[in-house]
Design an enzyme around this catalytic site. Structure first.
Site, mmCIF file in Angstrom:
data_model
loop_
_atom_site.group_PDB
_atom_site.id
_atom_site.type_symbol
_atom_site.label_atom_id
_atom_site.label_comp_id
_atom_site.label_asym_id
_atom_site.label_seq_id
_atom_site.Cartn_x
_atom_site.Cartn_y
_atom_site.Cartn_z
ATOM 1 N N CYS A 28 74.707 44.069 -22.699
ATOM 2 C CA CYS A 28 75.684 45.082 -23.061
ATOM 3 C C CYS A 28 76.418 45.488 -21.794
ATOM 4 O O CYS A 28 76.639 44.675 -20.915
ATOM 5 C CB CYS A 28 75.021 46.256 -23.760
ATOM 6 S SG CYS A 28 73.697 47.021 -22.809
ATOM 7 N N VAL A 29 76.774 46.744 -21.662
ATOM 8 C CA VAL A 29 77.588 47.166 -20.528
ATOM 9 C C VAL A 29 76.803 47.122 -19.219
ATOM 10 O O VAL A 29 77.345 46.777 -18.174
ATOM 11 C CB VAL A 29 78.132 48.597 -20.764
ATOM 12 C CG1 VAL A 29 78.955 49.058 -19.571
ATOM 13 C CG2 VAL A 29 78.982 48.622 -22.018
#
Length: 646
Positions: A28-29
């Site tokens: 993810c981020v």
């Protein structure tokens, strides 16, 4: 081509249990999200102590390694070295060997797996759409309509088009998640956004179900006499119908592949799958999922519409617990609710209160930056503060506030206050915006040009930031430094005493810099030497305990009775041999005496397989000592002096 993350990637792969222990990998981020066959094989403490890794979390059936903003680069290198394909999946049937997850964990894993691949582009589209709304609002104050200009329309095609055709994108990512033909998934999404079917809802009404209720559903055509029930805007921008449709299609496709002859399988499987699933989606899956989504919307709407306190209570809860959900990756469970609202209502109010959280977290860290006298802490906190302002708060949480506990609690209280204000005001977002400051334009209503929600979210942010900063600045104090004796007592070791580490092997001594692995040659894992063995026997270099012995036999970790942590790694990339040529003689956890035989390995078999047997012997807790001094001898016999630890 070599990457600066090669060493980190190799450490990660080895310490999650090797490639053979990986079911799949996504990111993810800020974090790598592994699904492992056996989490007990992962060496969590080694990973947490590795430079470049913020922390390690286990949540939702995932083994999450928090890296930071550069996680996509690390992800690419890990995939390259572990030979992962596609979206980090190892193989179609690898999941069968994994640990079974509970229903909640499987749901979170599904949601994150479907949304993560396009999250960056989704935010980009939201930012573009938000900035256009801001431009339109500013221009309208001077009586100018920019919405008819070519520039506006071209950029709007990106911002609005991504959301309009979202079912096609979800069809692709959901198909990858369910391990089916991605183009069948996309075809299902195309059918849900096909203009002729979308335009049916503006045609002549044939009939209606549940007329006069919140669940009213109209139909404008039939399929062999069966009503084709659709929402008023069709299924453009929808989320749930396509995901369920792809899940059912994957089940059907898998069974069709077993019965249809190979010679016609390539085109007959898609023909049958689509011919069955498109009508099924319009006749059953779409209406049922729309009905369920309406129920969810009504429930949350009822909570928010409770007299006086509804929005306030909901806002406080979302604000207070958002960062807790982020820690465990559970915030993904709320994202589909917002997407449903965007598709059905044109706006969302459920997630609006979370917006105060990242700013509260950032201001807590800013207060620590200004208050602390610890230069090392300040060097970590300042970039974390900047990252937090742009919505990425993991460096703040894992690196600073959570370990110190009280600052994290303050940030939760502050974001609860800000969230309560935002919820009480009924703030809405009109698109999936960016993170942090980039998300502000999402609170502008592009159609009515209303900035009501923007004004209230700024008020909620400001209050949360002030509360977080002031409370932290008043209460924060640096931890009292421990003296050396206290540190030694806490570790329970004798690191102050000199220790002599014997050679575990017979062979030629090489400088650590000659090892063709940056993690070792750079000293990132600790100081020491390398040995090119002439005999395939490895002995205990000291009295101590075997704390790590990889199942493949290629690496062993020993803690001496004096506290030195010794890592011996037989060869490079030999983990890929999966234990072939290695015969362990002791088990992990064994107490050993200097000179005990720990391992036998077949040098000829290893080299014939194309791997080097050059073996690093390092002190992994080098930082606990004044110096690590290797022998100046060119050759050593087993149990000769190899390293002196001062």
């Amino acid at each position: 081509m070599a990457s600066k993350y090669d060493g980190l990637a190799r450490i990660i792969i080895q310490n999650v249990g090797g490639r053979e222990n990986i079911i799949s990998l996504a990111h993810c981020v800020t974090r790598l999200r592994f699904k492992l066959k056996d989490e007990s094989k992962a060496n969590t403490e080694v990973l947490k102590a590795t430079e470049g890794i913020v922390t390690v979390m286990k949540s939702g059936g995932q083994y999450q390694i928090v890296i930071g903003n550069h996680v996509p680069d690390v992800y690419d290198v890990v995939c390259e070295h572990a030979h992962l394909v596609g979206n980090g999946a190892v193989s179609e049937d690898a999941e069968d060997g994994g640990e079974k997850m509970g229903l909640g964990a499987r749901l979170i894993d599904l949601i994150s797996g479907v949304f993560q691949p396009f999250l960056g582009v989704l935010c980009a589209a939201g930012i573009i759409k938000g900035l256009l709304a801001l431009w339109s609002f500013i221009a309208s104050q001077s009586g100018i309509d920019v919405t008819t200009s070519g520039a506006y329309q071209l950029w709007y095609s990106i911002g609005d088009g991504f959301f309009y055709f979202l079912p096609i994108i979800l069809g692709y990512t959901a198909a990858k998640k369910f391990k089916m033909n991605e183009f069948i998934g996309m075809a299902l999404g195309i059918s849900l956004t096909y203009p002729a079917l979308v335009n049916l809802t503006s045609g002549e009404l044939i009939g209606s179900l549940f007329a006069g209720t919140s669940f009213e559903m109209n139909y404008y055509t039939t399929f062999f006499g069966i009503p084709v029930i659709m929402p008023s805007s069709g299924y453009t921008s929808s989320v749930v119908p396509i995901v369920i449709a792809v899940a059912c299609a994957a089940w059907l496709e898998k069974r069709l592949k077993k019965v249809i002859p190979d010679v016609i399988k390539t085109f007959i499987v898609p023909v049958v799958t689509l011919a069955v699933m498109v009508p099924l989606t319009y006749l059953v899956i779409g209406p049922v999922s729309t009905f369920l989504c309406n129920i969810i919307g009504i429930i949350f709407g009822a909570i928010y519409n409770l007299p006086v306190v509804g929005g306030l209570v909901a806002g406080i809860l979302v604000g207070a617990f958002w960062q807790v959900l982020v820690i465990f990756g559970l915030h993904w469970g709320l994202v589909p609710l917002a997407m449903i609202n965007y598709g059905t209502l044109g706006y969302d109010f459920i997630l609006s209160p979370y917006f105060a959280a990242s700013f509260a977290q950032s201001m807590v860290v800013l207060a620590i930056v200004l208050k602390t006298k610890d230069k090392q802490l300040r060097n970590i906190a300042l970039p974390a503060f900047i990252s937090g302002l742009f919505g990425v708060t993991e460096p703040c949480i894992y690196g600073i506030t959570l370990p110190k506990k009280k600052p994290f609690v303050i940030s939760c209280i502050a974001s609860a206050i800000g969230g309560g204000i935002i919820g009480f005001a009924g703030v809405k977002t009109y698109m999936m915006g960016g993170l942090g400051f980039f998300g502000l334009p999402a609170f502008i209503d592009g159609e009515s040009k209303s900035v009501y929600s923007l004004i209230w979210v700024l008020i909620g942010m400001a209050v949360a930031m002030v509360v977080a900063f002031v409370a932290t600045y008043i209460t924060y104090h640096d931890d009292a430094p421990q003296n050396d004796e206290a540190k030694i007592e806490k570790k329970g070791t004798k690191t102050a005493a000199n220790q002599v580490i014997a050679s575990p092997l017979t062979g030629e001594v090489k400088a650590l810099e000659e090892v063709e692995d940056e993690a070792f040659s750079s000293g990132a894992l600790g100081q020491g030497v390398a040995i090119l063995p002439s005999e395939g026997k490895l002995y205990a270099p000291c009295d101590g305990e075997v704390v790590t012995f990889f199942p493949t036999g290629h690496a062993i970790g020993i803690v001496s009775d004096g506290g030195a942590e010794i890592l011996i790694h037989v060869g490079m990339d030999t983990v890929k041999l999966d234990g072939e040529g290695f015969t362990p003689k002791v088990a992990q956890g064994a107490k050993v005496k200097k000179g005990d035989l720990l391992l036998e390995f077949d040098i000829a078999k290893i080299t014939e397989a194309g791997y080097s047997v050059l073996t690093p012997v390092i002190i992994s807790n080098t930082a606990d000592y004044a110096d690590v001094v290797p022998t100046d001898a060119k050759k050593v016999a087993a149990l000769d002096t190899l390293i002196t630890v001062l």
